[in-house]
Design a protein around this motif. Structure first.
Motif, mmCIF file in Angstrom:
data_model
loop_
_atom_site.group_PDB
_atom_site.id
_atom_site.type_symbol
_atom_site.label_atom_id
_atom_site.label_comp_id
_atom_site.label_asym_id
_atom_site.label_seq_id
_atom_site.Cartn_x
_atom_site.Cartn_y
_atom_site.Cartn_z
ATOM 1 N N LEU A 1 0.879 -1.182 0.000
ATOM 2 C CA LEU A 1 0.000 0.000 0.000
ATOM 3 C C LEU A 1 0.905 1.216 0.000
ATOM 4 O O LEU A 1 1.577 1.497 1.003
ATOM 5 N N THR A 2 0.940 1.932 -1.117
ATOM 6 C CA THR A 2 1.996 2.911 -1.268
ATOM 7 C C THR A 2 1.516 4.210 -1.907
ATOM 8 O O THR A 2 0.739 4.184 -2.866
ATOM 9 N N ASN A 3 1.976 5.314 -1.340
ATOM 10 C CA ASN A 3 1.680 6.635 -1.896
ATOM 11 C C ASN A 3 2.721 6.949 -2.960
ATOM 12 O O ASN A 3 3.759 7.573 -2.687
ATOM 13 N N GLN A 4 2.481 6.493 -4.158
ATOM 14 C CA GLN A 4 3.426 6.748 -5.231
ATOM 15 C C GLN A 4 2.745 6.464 -6.568
ATOM 16 O O GLN A 4 1.619 5.966 -6.614
ATOM 17 N N THR A 5 3.472 6.778 -7.626
ATOM 18 C CA THR A 5 2.948 6.447 -8.950
ATOM 19 C C THR A 5 3.142 4.956 -9.214
ATOM 20 O O THR A 5 4.056 4.325 -8.668
ATOM 21 N N CYS A 6 2.288 4.434 -10.049
ATOM 22 C CA CYS A 6 2.376 3.009 -10.387
ATOM 23 C C CYS A 6 3.722 2.692 -11.040
ATOM 24 O O CYS A 6 4.370 1.709 -10.703
ATOM 25 N N GLN A 7 4.143 3.547 -11.967
ATOM 26 C CA GLN A 7 5.389 3.294 -12.710
ATOM 27 C C GLN A 7 6.582 3.153 -11.759
ATOM 28 O O GLN A 7 7.361 2.206 -11.851
ATOM 29 N N ALA A 8 6.717 4.099 -10.845
ATOM 30 C CA ALA A 8 7.863 4.086 -9.931
ATOM 31 C C ALA A 8 7.853 2.828 -9.067
ATOM 32 O O ALA A 8 8.894 2.187 -8.859
ATOM 33 N N GLN A 9 6.684 2.442 -8.579
ATOM 34 C CA GLN A 9 6.642 1.309 -7.664
ATOM 35 C C GLN A 9 6.793 -0.025 -8.399
ATOM 36 O O GLN A 9 7.389 -0.969 -7.866
ATOM 37 N N LEU A 10 6.291 -0.093 -9.623
ATOM 38 C CA LEU A 10 6.506 -1.332 -10.384
ATOM 39 C C LEU A 10 7.983 -1.513 -10.716
ATOM 40 O O LEU A 10 8.488 -2.644 -10.760
ATOM 41 N N GLU A 11 8.683 -0.408 -10.935
ATOM 42 C CA GLU A 11 10.132 -0.505 -11.170
ATOM 43 C C GLU A 11 10.813 -1.160 -9.968
ATOM 44 O O GLU A 11 11.697 -2.001 -10.111
ATOM 45 N N LYS A 12 10.398 -0.759 -8.778
ATOM 46 C CA LYS A 12 11.018 -1.307 -7.561
ATOM 47 C C LYS A 12 10.591 -2.759 -7.343
ATOM 48 O O LYS A 12 11.414 -3.623 -7.039
ATOM 49 N N VAL A 13 9.299 -3.012 -7.490
ATOM 50 C CA VAL A 13 8.800 -4.365 -7.213
ATOM 51 C C VAL A 13 9.337 -5.363 -8.238
ATOM 52 O O VAL A 13 9.525 -6.540 -7.927
ATOM 53 N N SER A 14 9.646 -4.894 -9.447
ATOM 54 C CA SER A 14 10.209 -5.813 -10.445
ATOM 55 C C SER A 14 11.569 -6.322 -9.995
ATOM 56 O O SER A 14 12.045 -7.346 -10.494
ATOM 57 N N ARG A 15 12.169 -5.629 -9.038
ATOM 58 C CA ARG A 15 13.436 -6.112 -8.462
ATOM 59 C C ARG A 15 13.224 -6.820 -7.133
ATOM 60 O O ARG A 15 13.893 -7.800 -6.832
ATOM 61 N N LEU A 16 12.285 -6.334 -6.386
ATOM 62 C CA LEU A 16 11.990 -6.982 -5.097
ATOM 63 C C LEU A 16 11.393 -8.383 -5.300
ATOM 64 O O LEU A 16 11.763 -9.329 -4.609
#
Ligand SMILES: [Mg+2]
Length: 234
Positions: free
Chosen positions: A130-145
Protein backbone atom coordinates in the motif's frame (compact mmCIF):
# COMPACT_ATOMS: atom_id res chain seq x y z
CA UNK A 1 -0.63 -6.51 19.31
CA UNK A 2 -2.24 -9.63 20.60
CA UNK A 3 -1.14 -13.04 19.42
CA UNK A 4 -4.43 -13.75 17.67
CA UNK A 5 -3.90 -10.91 15.22
CA UNK A 6 -0.45 -12.18 14.34
CA UNK A 7 -1.78 -15.65 13.72
CA UNK A 8 -5.06 -14.83 12.05
CA UNK A 9 -4.26 -11.94 9.75
CA UNK A 10 -5.24 -12.99 6.25
CA UNK A 11 -3.47 -10.12 4.53
CA UNK A 12 -0.41 -8.16 5.54
CA UNK A 13 -0.36 -4.63 4.16
CA UNK A 14 3.11 -3.16 3.73
CA UNK A 15 4.17 0.35 2.95
CA UNK A 16 7.13 0.21 0.53
CA UNK A 17 9.38 3.30 0.78
CA UNK A 18 11.34 3.44 4.04
CA UNK A 19 9.55 0.35 5.27
CA UNK A 20 10.91 -2.39 2.98
CA UNK A 21 14.07 -0.46 2.03
CA UNK A 22 15.71 2.85 2.90
CA UNK A 23 15.13 5.63 0.41
CA UNK A 24 17.70 8.26 1.36
CA UNK A 25 20.80 6.92 -0.38
CA UNK A 26 18.80 5.66 -3.36
CA UNK A 27 17.07 8.99 -3.98
CA UNK A 28 20.40 10.81 -3.62
CA UNK A 29 21.99 8.49 -6.14
CA UNK A 30 19.05 8.91 -8.51
CA UNK A 31 19.41 12.68 -8.46
CA UNK A 32 23.16 12.43 -9.06
CA UNK A 33 22.52 10.25 -12.08
CA UNK A 34 19.89 12.67 -13.39
CA UNK A 35 22.40 15.50 -13.00
CA UNK A 36 25.05 13.55 -14.92
CA UNK A 37 22.64 13.21 -17.86
CA UNK A 38 21.63 16.86 -17.59
CA UNK A 39 25.24 18.05 -17.47
CA UNK A 40 26.32 15.92 -20.43
CA UNK A 41 23.31 16.67 -22.63
CA UNK A 42 22.26 20.25 -21.95
CA UNK A 43 25.61 22.01 -22.08
CA UNK A 44 24.21 24.44 -19.49
CA UNK A 45 26.68 25.87 -16.97
CA UNK A 46 24.71 24.86 -13.90
CA UNK A 47 26.44 23.42 -10.87
CA UNK A 48 25.34 20.43 -8.83
CA UNK A 49 24.32 22.73 -5.99
CA UNK A 50 22.14 24.83 -8.30
CA UNK A 51 20.69 21.71 -9.86
CA UNK A 52 19.83 20.00 -6.60
CA UNK A 53 18.32 23.11 -5.03
CA UNK A 54 16.27 23.84 -8.16
CA UNK A 55 15.04 20.24 -8.09
CA UNK A 56 13.68 20.82 -4.59
CA UNK A 57 12.06 24.09 -5.69
CA UNK A 58 10.44 22.43 -8.72
CA UNK A 59 9.27 19.50 -6.59
CA UNK A 60 7.68 21.84 -4.09
CA UNK A 61 6.00 23.89 -6.83
CA UNK A 62 4.48 20.76 -8.35
CA UNK A 63 3.26 19.58 -4.94
CA UNK A 64 1.69 22.94 -4.16
CA UNK A 65 0.02 23.01 -7.56
CA UNK A 66 -1.36 19.48 -7.30
CA UNK A 67 -2.16 19.35 -3.59
CA UNK A 68 -3.30 15.88 -2.53
CA UNK A 69 -3.51 14.59 -6.09
CA UNK A 70 -1.40 11.43 -6.45
CA UNK A 71 0.13 13.01 -9.58
CA UNK A 72 2.12 15.21 -7.19
CA UNK A 73 4.48 12.21 -6.81
CA UNK A 74 5.34 12.08 -10.50
CA UNK A 75 9.02 12.88 -10.66
CA UNK A 76 8.90 13.53 -14.40
CA UNK A 77 6.84 16.62 -13.56
CA UNK A 78 9.64 17.83 -11.24
CA UNK A 79 12.26 17.43 -13.98
CA UNK A 80 10.04 19.08 -16.57
CA UNK A 81 9.34 22.03 -14.27
CA UNK A 82 13.03 22.31 -13.46
CA UNK A 83 14.10 22.36 -17.10
CA UNK A 84 11.47 25.00 -17.80
CA UNK A 85 12.93 27.16 -15.04
CA UNK A 86 16.40 26.75 -16.57
CA UNK A 87 15.02 27.74 -19.99
CA UNK A 88 16.26 24.52 -21.58
CA UNK A 89 15.32 23.89 -25.24
CA UNK A 90 14.47 20.36 -26.42
CA UNK A 91 13.06 19.74 -23.00
CA UNK A 92 11.11 16.57 -23.76
CA UNK A 93 13.92 14.07 -24.50
CA UNK A 94 16.08 15.46 -21.72
CA UNK A 95 13.34 15.27 -19.07
CA UNK A 96 12.66 11.64 -20.03
CA UNK A 97 16.38 10.78 -20.04
CA UNK A 98 16.83 12.33 -16.60
CA UNK A 99 13.87 10.41 -15.26
CA UNK A 100 15.28 7.17 -16.67
CA UNK A 101 18.66 7.92 -15.12
CA UNK A 102 17.04 8.55 -11.76
CA UNK A 103 15.05 5.34 -12.00
CA UNK A 104 18.23 3.36 -12.72
CA UNK A 105 19.18 3.97 -9.07
CA UNK A 106 16.43 1.53 -8.06
CA UNK A 107 18.72 -1.23 -9.35
CA UNK A 108 20.95 -0.53 -6.36
CA UNK A 109 18.29 -1.13 -3.70
CA UNK A 110 19.15 -3.94 -1.31
CA UNK A 111 15.90 -5.85 -1.02
CA UNK A 112 17.38 -8.90 0.73
CA UNK A 113 16.02 -8.04 4.22
CA UNK A 114 12.56 -7.40 2.74
CA UNK A 115 12.62 -10.69 0.84
CA UNK A 116 13.53 -12.57 4.01
CA UNK A 117 10.60 -11.02 5.85
CA UNK A 118 8.09 -11.52 3.04
CA UNK A 119 9.18 -15.13 2.45
CA UNK A 120 8.55 -15.84 6.11
CA UNK A 121 5.10 -14.29 5.94
CA UNK A 122 3.87 -15.72 2.65
CA UNK A 123 3.40 -19.15 4.20
CA UNK A 124 0.80 -17.78 6.60
CA UNK A 125 -0.84 -14.84 4.82
CA UNK A 126 -1.13 -12.91 1.61
CA UNK A 127 0.83 -9.73 1.09
CA UNK A 128 -0.16 -6.38 -0.40
CA UNK A 129 1.85 -3.21 -0.87
CA UNK A 130 0.00 0.00 0.00
CA UNK A 131 2.00 2.91 -1.27
CA UNK A 132 1.68 6.64 -1.90
CA UNK A 133 3.43 6.75 -5.23
CA UNK A 134 2.95 6.45 -8.95
CA UNK A 135 2.38 3.01 -10.39
CA UNK A 136 5.39 3.29 -12.71
CA UNK A 137 7.86 4.09 -9.93
CA UNK A 138 6.64 1.31 -7.66
CA UNK A 139 6.51 -1.33 -10.38
CA UNK A 140 10.13 -0.51 -11.17
CA UNK A 141 11.02 -1.31 -7.56
CA UNK A 142 8.80 -4.36 -7.21
CA UNK A 143 10.21 -5.81 -10.45
CA UNK A 144 13.44 -6.11 -8.46
CA UNK A 145 11.99 -6.98 -5.10
CA UNK A 146 9.74 -9.75 -6.41
CA UNK A 147 10.47 -10.33 -10.10
CA UNK A 148 8.49 -13.57 -10.37
CA UNK A 149 5.53 -12.44 -8.29
CA UNK A 150 6.13 -15.07 -5.62
CA UNK A 151 5.82 -12.83 -2.60
CA UNK A 152 3.39 -9.99 -3.28
CA UNK A 153 -0.19 -10.52 -4.40
CA UNK A 154 -1.29 -6.90 -4.75
CA UNK A 155 0.45 -3.61 -5.44
CA UNK A 156 -1.89 -0.79 -4.53
CA UNK A 157 -0.68 2.69 -5.41
CA UNK A 158 -2.26 6.02 -4.60
CA UNK A 159 -2.28 6.71 -8.32
CA UNK A 160 -4.77 3.89 -8.80
CA UNK A 161 -6.68 4.50 -5.59
CA UNK A 162 -7.19 8.16 -6.47
CA UNK A 163 -6.28 9.21 -2.94
CA UNK A 164 -3.32 8.89 -0.61
CA UNK A 165 -2.78 7.32 2.78
CA UNK A 166 -4.02 8.21 5.38
CA UNK A 167 -7.32 8.84 3.55
CA UNK A 168 -10.10 6.48 4.50
CA UNK A 169 -10.89 6.08 0.80
CA UNK A 170 -7.39 4.74 0.17
CA UNK A 171 -7.65 2.04 2.84
CA UNK A 172 -11.19 1.14 1.77
CA UNK A 173 -9.89 0.73 -1.78
CA UNK A 174 -7.15 -1.59 -0.47
CA UNK A 175 -9.62 -3.69 1.52
CA UNK A 176 -11.91 -4.00 -1.49
CA UNK A 177 -9.06 -4.96 -3.81
CA UNK A 178 -7.75 -7.61 -1.44
CA UNK A 179 -11.21 -8.85 -0.49
CA UNK A 180 -10.57 -8.76 3.22
CA UNK A 181 -12.22 -7.08 6.16
CA UNK A 182 -10.40 -4.55 8.30
CA UNK A 183 -10.06 -6.98 11.20
CA UNK A 184 -8.40 -9.53 8.91
CA UNK A 185 -5.54 -7.20 7.91
CA UNK A 186 -2.36 -5.85 9.49
CA UNK A 187 -0.64 -2.70 8.23
CA UNK A 188 3.14 -2.31 8.55
CA UNK A 189 4.68 1.09 7.88
CA UNK A 190 7.24 3.71 8.87
CA UNK A 191 4.98 6.77 8.67
CA UNK A 192 2.97 7.30 11.83
CA UNK A 193 0.29 9.49 10.30
CA UNK A 194 -0.07 7.93 6.87
CA UNK A 195 0.40 4.25 7.67
CA UNK A 196 -0.53 3.80 11.32
CA UNK A 197 -3.21 6.38 12.03
CA UNK A 198 -4.73 5.79 8.61
CA UNK A 199 -5.01 2.05 9.21
CA UNK A 200 -6.28 2.09 12.78
CA UNK A 201 -8.92 4.70 11.91
CA UNK A 202 -10.56 1.95 9.87
CA UNK A 203 -10.01 -0.77 12.47
CA UNK A 204 -6.97 -2.30 10.79
CA UNK A 205 -4.26 -3.44 13.21
CA UNK A 206 -0.90 -1.78 12.70
CA UNK A 207 2.80 -2.32 13.30
CA UNK A 208 5.15 0.65 13.38
CA UNK A 209 8.46 -0.09 11.70
CA UNK A 210 10.77 2.85 12.26
CA UNK A 211 14.36 3.02 13.52
CA UNK A 212 14.18 6.68 14.53
CA UNK A 213 10.79 7.21 16.15
CA UNK A 214 8.90 5.39 18.86
CA UNK A 215 5.31 4.26 18.76
CA UNK A 216 2.98 7.02 19.93
CA UNK A 217 0.44 4.54 21.28
CA UNK A 218 1.29 1.73 23.64
CA UNK A 219 -1.18 -0.52 21.83
CA UNK A 220 0.76 -0.28 18.56
CA UNK A 221 3.80 -2.58 18.46
CA UNK A 222 7.03 -0.96 17.37
CA UNK A 223 10.05 -2.52 15.65
CA UNK A 224 13.26 -0.77 14.72
CA UNK A 225 14.09 -3.03 11.79
CA UNK A 226 12.76 -5.76 9.56
CA UNK A 227 15.20 -8.12 11.27
CA UNK A 228 13.56 -7.36 14.64
CA UNK A 229 10.14 -8.02 13.17
CA UNK A 230 11.36 -11.27 11.60
CA UNK A 231 12.74 -12.54 14.88
CA UNK A 232 9.41 -11.89 16.57
CA UNK A 233 7.55 -13.76 13.85
CA UNK A 234 9.72 -16.87 14.18
MG1 LIG B 1 7.10 4.94 3.95
Amino acid sequence: MNELVWQNAKVWFFDLDDTLYKTESIYALGLERAFAVFYKTSGASITWDEFSSQYQVAREEVKVQLGQSPACRNRLLYFKRMLESFGICALAPLALAMDNAYTSAYHEIDFDPARTLLKMLRTRAKIALLTNQTCQAQLEKVSRLDPRGELIQWIITSEEAGSEKPAESFFKFALARTGCRAEEAVMVGDDWNNDIEGAIALGISAIFLNADQKSKRSSIPHFKSMEDLCSTLL
